[in-house]
Design an enzyme around this catalytic site. Structure first.
Site, PDB file in Angstrom:
ATOM      1  NE  ARG A 118      27.496 -20.333  -4.426  1.00 49.16           N
ATOM      2  CZ  ARG A 118      26.719 -21.521  -4.857  1.00 49.16           C
ATOM      3  NH1 ARG A 118      26.714 -21.654  -5.965  1.00 49.16           N
ATOM      4  NH2 ARG A 118      26.514 -22.102  -3.911  1.00 49.16           N
ATOM      5  CB  ALA A 159      18.500 -18.234   6.729  1.00 52.18           C
ATOM      6  NE  ARG A 186      17.145  -3.928  -7.965  1.00 53.06           N
ATOM      7  CZ  ARG A 186      18.223  -3.233  -8.190  1.00 53.06           C
ATOM      8  NH1 ARG A 186      19.162  -2.838  -7.554  1.00 53.06           N
ATOM      9  NH2 ARG A 186      18.413  -2.817  -9.540  1.00 53.06           N
ATOM     10  CG  HIS A 225      -0.253  -0.033   2.452  1.00 54.67           C
ATOM     11  ND1 HIS A 225       0.310   0.969   3.072  1.00 54.67           N
ATOM     12  CD2 HIS A 225      -0.210  -1.074   3.605  1.00 54.67           C
ATOM     13  CE1 HIS A 225       0.892   0.651   4.089  1.00 54.67           C
ATOM     14  NE2 HIS A 225       0.654  -0.639   4.779  1.00 54.67           N
TER      15      HIS A 225
END
Length: 573
Positions: free
Chosen positions: A191, A168, A174, A122
């Site tokens: 990698r 983790a 992105r 939101h």
């Protein structure tokens, strides 16, 4: 919706045991619970499809509008699943995981305990309390064979490619390409999972995902130079952006110009957003993200969906600026966590006959670049309409059909060489055309080997790539087709890499401290030789494409996510 008609057992907390050890009685109990769950969700209009041999703990919080689970998938106790969630086969949502909003998973996706996939958001505009802000949802898409570790957060709008591993505690803001091993806050690609030297879990290695397995080892000196360049650019990015920031004398939101003293343009704001996303991993400092978002969204003409230049009249499909703004504003808004306010109706409403007539009328013979520019805008509008508004363009098949039938099988491009600029127009047109269509939609070019031959011929033309020649458009318009064709063929790959290395060597010396790149790296005077936002955004992207073509892009530590994002959309026409 939960059921408390039994005490949680081993299958609620260890659901993977259910498929191999559940008794007939336990299976009958699970099937009965699933029937009740489907009925309860249906009472509120929910659609539920649970494939054979799935497990849903009665102690999970399930309140979905649409839930689809593939075979041998499970939802463990205390998981929280809402809105629209789709899983393929063999997917796991472990205890205390949260999956909300629009989330689509492929096969074999493992979500660790306490992780959150948040396929909604939101706004945070200052005009009202946060709890009154409207919700948005771009959704989360996850490919096949993906392991998401515990305590990971994946934010709305993210696409995670096939075969990825997320460490983790990572916060994924992105997109991640196929085979990524990523970790950190914000998550970064460390990698390629296929790297044989690190596959057992050792230290991260260089990214070789873009290069065939037989590629030569990376040039360590060049990789080190790339890393130093990126660190320098990242450190100076706030100054580069501040140099082009203009404060409103009336006290309104500031805006960006391409360079000090340049006129105000829509593109300058968008370039600032792209640069900040690349180097700062966030919105540009100096202007509130909500103000930038509101300004770009407010430019859109509600009837046509096109965005005019500041001070210009009503936009049309014949307006070059408006056609480019579909790209730059559409992707800038995505980087800001938003999107266009309206569909691009001027494109959506084109009939097959109208689109064909327009494609036929474009000046392919004399101005292939301008023709490709128009196609780029059309293709991007088709994509944004489909992804953001669910509108499938009636003429989308016509667009790709026309392109496939009009590509020249002898040189692999559209248009013809001219007597003065030779292959410049067709090659530059190839980049614009393919970026907005074949590249964005993940479709193969019709004649990649012939295209490589023609592009390499053009790349050797001293009129455009001599020692004292070169600008961002011309270099981008060569490296992007070479990079794209390398996904289909190894044809003359070493020659393309040699050219890429020469261009990269030159590019690294073009950065100007505190100001960025000029559009033209060649000596000279005038606007094209002054550092600005357009040159900086383009050369940063070019650096990534050149480096990725050499298998060295990880050294830069950034990856385009806007107009020049390398991964295609995960959908079809």
């Amino acid at each position: 919706m939960t059921s408390t008609d039994h005490t949680p057992g081993r299958h609620d907390y260890c659901p993977w045991l259910y498929f191999g050890s559940a008794t007939d009685e336990e299976r009958a109990s699970q099937e009965a619970w699933q029937r009740r769950l489907v009925e309860r969700l249906a009472e509120h209009g929910g659609e539920t499809e649970l494939a054979e041999d799935t497990f849903v703990s009665p102690w999970a919080g399930i309140d979905t509008e649409r839930l689809r689970m593939g075979r041998r998938s499970y939802i463990a106790a205390h998981a929280y699943v809402t809105h629209e969630v789709t899983t393929g086969r063999d997917c796991t949502i472990n205890p205390f995981a949260v999956v909300r909003g629009r989330v689509a998973m492929g096969d074999g996706v493992r979500i660790g305990a306490h992780s959150s996939l948040l396929g909604f958001n939101h706004s945070i505009a200052p005009d009202r309390p946060v709890y009154k802000q409207p919700h948005t949802s771009r959704g989360i898409e996850i490919g096949d064979d993906v392991w998401i570790g515990s305590h990971v957060v994946v934010l709305d709008g993210v696409t995670i490619g096939d075969h990825c591993v997320i460490g983790a505690g990572a916060v994924v803001t992105r997109d991640l390409p196929d085979w990524s091993v990523a970790a950190g806050n914000p998550a970064r690609r460390l990698r390629d999972r296929r790297d044989p030297a690190r596959a057992a879990g050792g230290a991260p290695g260089p990214d070789r995902s873009a290069a065939p397995a037989s590629a030569s080892p990376p040039d360590e000196d060049l990789a080190a130079r790339l890393a130093r360049f990126a660190a320098r650019a990242r450190e100076q990015a706030p100054d580069v952006l501040a140099r082009c920031l203009v404060r409103d004398p009336d006290g309104g939101p500031a805006w960006y110009t391409d360079r000090p003293g340049a006129p105000r343009t829509v593109r300058a704001d968008c370039d600032a957003v792209e640069i900040a996303a690349l180097l700062l991993e966030g919105p540009p400092p100096g202007v509130a993200a909500d103000d930038l978002t509101a300004r770009l969204r407010g430019l859109q003409d509600e009837r046509t969906g096109l965005l005019p230049e500041h001070g210009a009249g009503p936009p049309t499909l014949d307006d070059d600026d408006a056609m480019y703004h579909i790209l730059c504003a559409g992707y800038a808004l995505r980087l800001l966590g938003s999107g266009l306010a309206h569909p691009v109706r001027a494109v959506h409403e084109l009939t097959a006959e109208q689109l064909t007539a327009r494609l036929d009328a474009l000046p392919w013979e004399r101005q292939a670049w301008r023709s490709g520019h128009w196609v780029d805008g059309i293709g991007t509008a088709v994509l944004l309409n489909l992804e953001d508004f669910g509108l499938r363009a009636p003429a989308a098949d016509t667009l790709f059909g026309w392109l496939l039938t009009h590509a020249d099988p002898w040189h692999g491009l559209w248009g013809r060489p001219g007597p003065k600029d030779r292959w410049l127009q067709p090659v530059n047109g190839l980049y614009r055309l393919s970026r907005g269509t074949f590249a964005q939609f993940g479709l193969p070019l019709p004649y990649p080997e012939r295209a490589v031959d023609t592009v390499l011929t053009h790349s050797a033309d001293p009129a455009f790539f001599g020692a004292d020649r070169g600008n961002a458009c011309n270099v981008l318009d060569v490296i992007h087709p070479l990079w794209l064709c390398a996904r289909q063929t190894r044809h003359r790959l070493d020659e393309g890499r040699e050219w890429a290395e020469r261009q990269l060597d030159r590019l690294l010396g073009g950065w100007r401290d505190g100001a960025g790149f000029s559009f033209a790296l060649s000596p000279g005077a005038g606007a094209k030789h002054e550092p600005g936002l357009q040159g900086t955004e383009m050369w940063l992207t070019i650096a990534w494409l050149l480096a990725d073509h050499l298998g060295l892009s990880d050294a830069l530590g950034y990856r385009p996510a806007g107009i020049h994002r390398p991964q295609p959309a995960r959908l079809g026409l």
